[in-house]
Design a protein around this motif. Sequence first.
Motif, PDB file in Angstrom:
ATOM      1  N   GLU A 199      62.033 -23.057  25.370  1.00  0.00           N
ATOM      2  CA  GLU A 199      61.433 -21.806  24.691  1.00  0.00           C
ATOM      3  C   GLU A 199      61.184 -20.789  26.075  1.00  0.00           C
ATOM      4  O   GLU A 199      61.072 -20.134  25.948  1.00  0.00           O
ATOM      5  CB  GLU A 199      59.921 -22.398  25.215  1.00  0.00           C
ATOM      6  N   ILE A 200      61.086 -21.740  27.278  1.00  0.00           N
ATOM      7  CA  ILE A 200      61.391 -19.681  28.861  1.00  0.00           C
ATOM      8  C   ILE A 200      63.011 -19.314  28.624  1.00  0.00           C
ATOM      9  O   ILE A 200      63.128 -18.089  28.643  1.00  0.00           O
ATOM     10  CB  ILE A 200      61.936 -20.927  29.913  1.00  0.00           C
TER      11      ILE A 200
ATOM     12  N   SER B  71      62.728 -16.893  24.484  1.00  0.00           N
ATOM     13  CA  SER B  71      61.666 -16.714  25.372  1.00  0.00           C
ATOM     14  C   SER B  71      62.054 -14.990  25.188  1.00  0.00           C
ATOM     15  O   SER B  71      61.415 -14.177  24.568  1.00  0.00           O
ATOM     16  CB  SER B  71      60.591 -16.799  26.635  1.00  0.00           C
TER      17      SER B  71
ATOM     18  N   LYS C  67      62.645 -13.297  21.418  1.00  0.00           N
ATOM     19  CA  LYS C  67      61.455 -13.845  20.355  1.00  0.00           C
ATOM     20  C   LYS C  67      60.525 -12.850  21.009  1.00  0.00           C
ATOM     21  O   LYS C  67      59.808 -11.773  20.074  1.00  0.00           O
ATOM     22  CB  LYS C  67      60.271 -15.059  20.788  1.00  0.00           C
ATOM     23  N   GLY C  68      60.689 -12.415  22.530  1.00  0.00           N
ATOM     24  CA  GLY C  68      60.075 -10.804  22.826  1.00  0.00           C
ATOM     25  C   GLY C  68      60.256 -10.028  22.151  1.00  0.00           C
ATOM     26  O   GLY C  68      59.595  -9.165  22.010  1.00  0.00           O
TER      27      GLY C  68
ATOM     28  N   VAL D 259      49.768 -19.645  21.978  1.00  0.00           N
ATOM     29  CA  VAL D 259      51.279 -20.014  22.466  1.00  0.00           C
ATOM     30  C   VAL D 259      51.871 -21.012  21.448  1.00  0.00           C
ATOM     31  O   VAL D 259      53.051 -20.928  21.636  1.00  0.00           O
ATOM     32  CB  VAL D 259      50.463 -21.114  23.289  1.00  0.00           C
TER      33      VAL D 259
ATOM     34  N   PHE E  37      54.213 -18.405  19.159  1.00  0.00           N
ATOM     35  CA  PHE E  37      55.149 -18.314  19.686  1.00  0.00           C
ATOM     36  C   PHE E  37      56.051 -18.694  20.106  1.00  0.00           C
ATOM     37  O   PHE E  37      57.543 -18.661  19.704  1.00  0.00           O
ATOM     38  CB  PHE E  37      54.669 -17.288  21.141  1.00  0.00           C
ATOM     39  N   VAL E  38      55.370 -20.480  19.607  1.00  0.00           N
ATOM     40  CA  VAL E  38      56.900 -21.399  19.717  1.00  0.00           C
ATOM     41  C   VAL E  38      57.066 -21.642  19.042  1.00  0.00           C
ATOM     42  O   VAL E  38      58.215 -22.227  18.726  1.00  0.00           O
ATOM     43  CB  VAL E  38      56.044 -22.682  20.589  1.00  0.00           C
TER      44      VAL E  38
END
Length: 372
Positions: free
Chosen positions: A217-218, A221, A224-225, A366, A369-370
């Motif tokens: 996920e990191i 991210s 995704k952002g 959260v 987002f995941v």
Amino acid sequence: MSSEIKANKKLTISPDRLAGSPECMNCGTELMGPFCYYCGQPDKNLVRFFPALVRELLEDFMDFDSRFVRTIKPLLFKPGKLTRDYLDGRRFRYVPPLRLYIFSSIAMFFLFAVIAPGTIELGVEQDGDNPDLVVRMNESDKEDLREALRGLDGVQPGLAEQVGNEIEQAASGEEAQDDGESGEISFNINGEAWDPETNPVDIPLMPDWINDRLNKEIEGSPQKGRAIEENPNLMLDQVLEVLPGTMFVLLPLVALLLKLWYLFARKYYVEHLIFALHNHAFIFVTAIVLILLGVFTDWREPAGEGPMTTVMHGVKTLVLAWIPIYLLLSLKRVYQQGWGLTLAKYAAVSISYLVLLAITTAFVAVLSFVLL
């Protein structure tokens, strides 16, 4: 001393729809009314002409509709009455609490998903004497908006050209970006830069699959952002998918809060749960009313000015003010304690609920987002 019980004939089956059997056709128990007191099967005659069955089907639908009408009035205007009647055994005349909650939540989230503001915002920001045009939109909406621009010159000369330039600028990606938007992760782990292979996040006592998922996920991210920045509806759609189920899971926790604050009220957990179902259904239905009032106002006065807008703003203010008053009165009616104790527990329950709601909101954000 004898007491007479008056039966409400609206809550039973009309005689012309009964089969007239002396015994229950399901279990053979002697009948003492239109329903078998042992198995609950009604003494209906379903072997009849089709038009008569269609008529009865419509009557059953209208009966459900009247049941809903009998429920919605006390739900909105008589705090705590539905819960109090349900706990006292007067249940058949109303829609069951769980069904009411599910129906109202589905209706509210559906309306919000359909009527929620999109990412297109066309307006003017006033900065001194120089108005600036602001345009935000989805990629799929740009062609439709270009088509609509043809009629803008008749309203304000030069506006169509200005909007068109904004569209082309957004489409070609000429907008300025922040210097730090490089798509790289730049935080440290154990004094060294994070790296998914050489220096990943490793939380002690956590299973390996959780740490692996966290590092993935990191790593993903930034992409995704950027996707959310280009189309905010992606995040909104995901939140609307996660939120209904999360709110349903939240209900037992709310009932547990009520159980803790009313520990010596001699009530079972399920009684607190029914109270939570009714109050959440009230909030959902109130939200539906507010959404529909906003849609009606925008339809009648798209400019956002006029007598209808003023009246509707006043109505919305009254509805929003009624919500905390309703919750306080429902607490007083259901738990039947003094005003001083009720006010103290109302404050305690409200603070506890807001904390729980904040945690739930963070969890939904959260998780959305995941899952994006």
